[in-house]
Structures are given as C-alpha cells and as structure tokens.
Design an enzyme around this catalytic site. Structure first.
Site, PDB file in Angstrom:
ATOM      1  N   ASP A  81       7.523  -3.336 -12.025  1.00  9.26           N
ATOM      2  CA  ASP A  81       6.473  -3.468 -11.008  1.00  9.26           C
ATOM      3  C   ASP A  81       7.048  -3.131  -9.628  1.00  9.26           C
ATOM      4  OD1 ASP A  81       3.949  -4.180 -10.031  1.00  9.26           O
ATOM      5  OD2 ASP A  81       4.502  -6.288  -9.767  1.00  9.26           O
ATOM      6  N   ASP A 103       7.012   2.944  -6.321  1.00 10.28           N
ATOM      7  CA  ASP A 103       6.145   2.626  -5.184  1.00 10.28           C
ATOM      8  C   ASP A 103       6.756   3.205  -3.910  1.00 10.28           C
ATOM      9  OD1 ASP A 103       4.565   1.694  -3.194  1.00 10.28           O
ATOM     10  OD2 ASP A 103       4.748  -0.426  -3.701  1.00 10.28           O
ATOM     11  N   HIS A 179      -2.016  -8.185  -2.123  1.00 12.14           N
ATOM     12  CA  HIS A 179      -1.215  -9.136  -2.898  1.00 12.14           C
ATOM     13  C   HIS A 179      -1.329 -10.552  -2.331  1.00 12.14           C
ATOM     14  CE1 HIS A 179       1.019  -5.289  -3.872  1.00 12.14           C
ATOM     15  NE2 HIS A 179       0.719  -5.766  -5.060  1.00 12.14           N
ATOM     16  N   GLY A 211      -3.118  -6.430  -6.817  1.00  8.58           N
ATOM     17  CA  GLY A 211      -3.713  -7.508  -6.019  1.00  8.58           C
ATOM     18  C   GLY A 211      -5.012  -8.026  -6.616  1.00  8.58           C
ATOM     19  N   SER A 213      -5.602 -10.903  -8.413  1.00 10.90           N
ATOM     20  CA  SER A 213      -5.794 -12.333  -8.679  1.00 10.90           C
ATOM     21  C   SER A 213      -7.093 -12.810  -8.073  1.00 10.90           C
ATOM     22  CB  SER A 213      -4.622 -13.139  -8.111  1.00 10.90           C
ATOM     23  OG  SER A 213      -3.513 -13.062  -8.986  1.00 10.90           O
ATOM     24  N   ASN A 253      -3.487  -5.803 -12.274  1.00 11.41           N
ATOM     25  CA  ASN A 253      -2.265  -6.575 -12.023  1.00 11.41           C
ATOM     26  C   ASN A 253      -2.563  -7.989 -11.539  1.00 11.41           C
ATOM     27  OD1 ASN A 253      -1.086  -4.111 -12.490  1.00 11.41           O
ATOM     28  ND2 ASN A 253       0.204  -4.149 -10.661  1.00 11.41           N
ATOM     29  N   ILE A 254      -2.007  -8.953 -12.254  1.00  8.77           N
ATOM     30  CA  ILE A 254      -2.256 -10.355 -11.904  1.00  8.77           C
ATOM     31  C   ILE A 254      -0.938 -11.131 -11.904  1.00  8.77           C
ATOM     32  CG2 ILE A 254      -3.426 -12.479 -12.632  1.00  8.77           C
ATOM     33  CD1 ILE A 254      -5.569 -10.636 -13.961  1.00  8.77           C
ATOM     34  N   ASP A 255      -0.593 -11.677 -10.767  1.00  7.97           N
ATOM     35  CA  ASP A 255       0.614 -12.498 -10.663  1.00  7.97           C
ATOM     36  C   ASP A 255       0.296 -13.837  -9.982  1.00  7.97           C
ATOM     37  OD1 ASP A 255       3.168 -13.481 -10.532  1.00  7.97           O
ATOM     38  OD2 ASP A 255       3.853 -12.131  -8.970  1.00  7.97           O
TER      39      ASP A 255
END
Ligand code: G3H
Ligand code: 13P
Ligand code: ZN
Length: 315
Positions: A81, A103, A179, A211, A213, A253-255
């Site tokens: 990531d 990135d 994020h 980003g 979430s 994407n989930i963190d």
C-alpha cells in the site's frame, strides 16, 4: 491461495468491489481471514511501509503465509500500500507480494509517469501487477472553494493518458475521499460526477478508491463514551460502495475503520475489566469483532458470497 488482483478485478468489474484491508499484526490477520471466510469473499491484504517496519517485514510475511495454511480456502492478493519506488522493488523482488502500489501522486504529471513506468516494467517482468495513483486525496473542508477542491481531484483526460503511457494495471483516483477518521466537515462525499467522467475515459479499467472508511458514528460514540476523544470524526457512506462499483471501482481501501474497532474493543474491555492484565481474553474479543467488521464490509461491497465464483474463474 495468493493470487494477483488481475483475476479478482476481472470477476468484480462493474458488479462489486473487492475489500482491501490493511494489517499490522497477528490478531488483525486472524480476524481478517475469519471474516472473509465467514462471508465467503475474495480479498486483498494491504501492507503499508509503516506496517512493514512495525515489527519486521519478514514477520508479516510469516503471519500471512501461516494464515494461508490455516485457512486453505481463502483467495487473496498481497499488496504493498502506498509504496515508494525503492519499497516497490523490494516487494517485487521478495517473491511474496502479488501486487504493488507505486504512489508518486505528489510528483508532477511527467515525473509520476516516469516513476510509475519504471515500476510497471520491473513488476510485469515478474508477473506482479501495479496500482498507480493520479490526483491528490485530501481532507475536504467546507470552506474550501469548489475550484480549489476540484484541482486536487483526478483529471479524467489525464487519467486516460496516464494509464496508456505507464501500462499500470489499476488506478487510484482522487474523487473526494481522504485518509483517516476526519474526512468531511459537512455533507460532502464521493464525487460521483468525477468518477463517472473517469470511467467514460477508461471503460473497463479497474479503479481504486482510497480513504473509504465510513467512520461509523455508533463506533465513534462508543469510543468517546469509553474515554476516547474523537469528536467530529466522519467518513464515507458505505451504502454508496455499490454505486461506486458500478462506475468501475473494483478495489476499496479500508484501514481506519479497523483501527476504530481495535480502539473501541480495547477501551470498553479495560473499562469493564479493570482487574484484567491478560492479553489473550481481549485478543479473542478483538479477533471476533474484527471478523464481524470484515464480513459486514464485504456485504456492503458486494464481495460477500463471491468466493466460489472466483475460484471457478481461476480454474
Ligand atoms: O493509507 C494509509 C493506510 O491507512 C496505512 O496507514 O501508513 O499508518 O500504516 P499507515
Ligand atoms: P481509510 O483511512 O479511509 O481507511 O483509507 C485507507 C487507505 O486508503 C489505505 O490505502
Ligand atoms: Zn490509501
């Protein structure tokens, strides 16, 4: 079974999105595999630079290889990531990662293209796929003028040129998300207008939403009630994942949401069990809650129940 994201995206494109979840430790790894198998979903494990150095990159590799043996039915990609060029090469040469993200979105357009192209060449030579990024994610403040906010979003015309010139396999696009736990100050959200324009320029090409979430308000309230200080935290509406998937978003994407689960579980547990100093009881609660969280996200993404179809596609 570790696979590249290529087949996963082929199966999902236009219909559902694959959850890409960041992990750092054993408990997250166990919860992640359990949650994905409970919901019968293919998934992507994301490892950030920070995660690689939290303990040791070999430690994480060992955890994931072990989980692959403990849960042989699982189908997943292992993805770097937000990599820089050097970390991408390290992952490409490791023989472990099936996918890397370069990135270079903070660089100017031409430099981003040049760096991405070098990484794509090195990765493809080893059968590894590459996600690149164009545009800049950022917090969307209410006072920021539309023009100013738009300037950071992915330019749809540039997106097509970028993909053609770099040969990347998927593209992370800036469509209004950011994020962390504080994404929006008002009723802003995913910029579906920009996403639709990007898909028009890149039909059939897998797009990635970073980003993502949702920062559930109930979770935030429970954390704050148990001593946390997260007032004003706000995220993406998870009921909009399906709409994004129809417009070409195949990886979400989930963190942060997983970190909130960790925070809520630990704060509440120790408040309710002040006498406890054993790490296993709380670890068990966390793994179960994390698995529940993953299964819930997969329902929203539409990846739940897709595992067997993907297995068939892989042959
Ligand atoms: O986008 C960043 C991810 O949430 C990973 O965060 O770099 O703190 O591991 P991290
Ligand atoms: P969140 O902070 O919204 O979870 O985003 C995570 C992410 O984009 C990882 O690359
Ligand atoms: Zn990200």
């Amino acid at each position: 079974m570790i696979v590249t994201t290529k087949k996963l995206f082929e199966a999902a494109y236009g219909k559902y999105a694959i959850g890409a979840y960041n992990i750092n430790n054993l408990e997250q790894t166990m919860g992640l595999f359990r949650g994905n198998l409970d919901s019968q979903a293919p998934f992507i494990i994301q490892i950030s630079k920070g995660a690689r150095s939290y303990t040791h990159k070999i430690m994480l590799e060992g955890l994931i290889r072990s989980a692959d043996m403990v849960f042989p039915e699982a189908i997943f990609a292992v993805h770097l990531d937000h990599g820089d060029e050097e970390t991408c090469y390290d992952c490409i040469n490791s023989g472990f990662y099936s996918s890397v993200m370069i990135d270079a979105s903070h660089e100017d357009f031409e430099t981003n293209i040049a760096i991405t192209k070098r990484v794509v060449e090195a990765a493809h030579a080893k059968g590894i796929v590459v996600e690149a990024e164009l545009g800049q994610l950022g917090g969307v403040e209410e006072h920021v003028k539309v023009d100013e906010a738009n300037a950071k979003l992915t330019n749809p015309d540039q997106a097509r040129e970028f993909v053609e010139r770099t040969g990347c396999d998927s593209l992370a696009v800036a469509i209004g998300t950011s994020h962390g736990a504080f994404k929006f100050t008002g009723d802003q959200g995913i910029r579906f207008d920009v996403l639709a324009q990007i898909q028009q320029k890149l039909p059939g090409f897998p797009l990635v939403m970073h980003g993502s979430s949702s920062v559930p308000q109930e979770e935030v309230e429970r954390i704050n009630k148990a001593g946390g200080k997260l007032s004003g935290a706000k995220g993406v509406d998870e009921n909009q994942f399906a709409q994004a998937a129809k417009l070409g978003v195949t990886k979400v994407n989930i963190d942060t949401d997983g970190r909130l689960v960790w925070t809520r579980v630990h704060r509440e547990y120790f408040l309710e069990h002040p006498e406890n100093f054993d790490l296993r009881p709380i670890g068990k609660v966390f793994m179960a809650e994390y698995a529940k969280f993953i299964a819930h996200k997969n329902e929203k993404l539409g990846s739940a129940g897709q595992l067997e179809a993907v297995r068939k596609l892989l042959g």
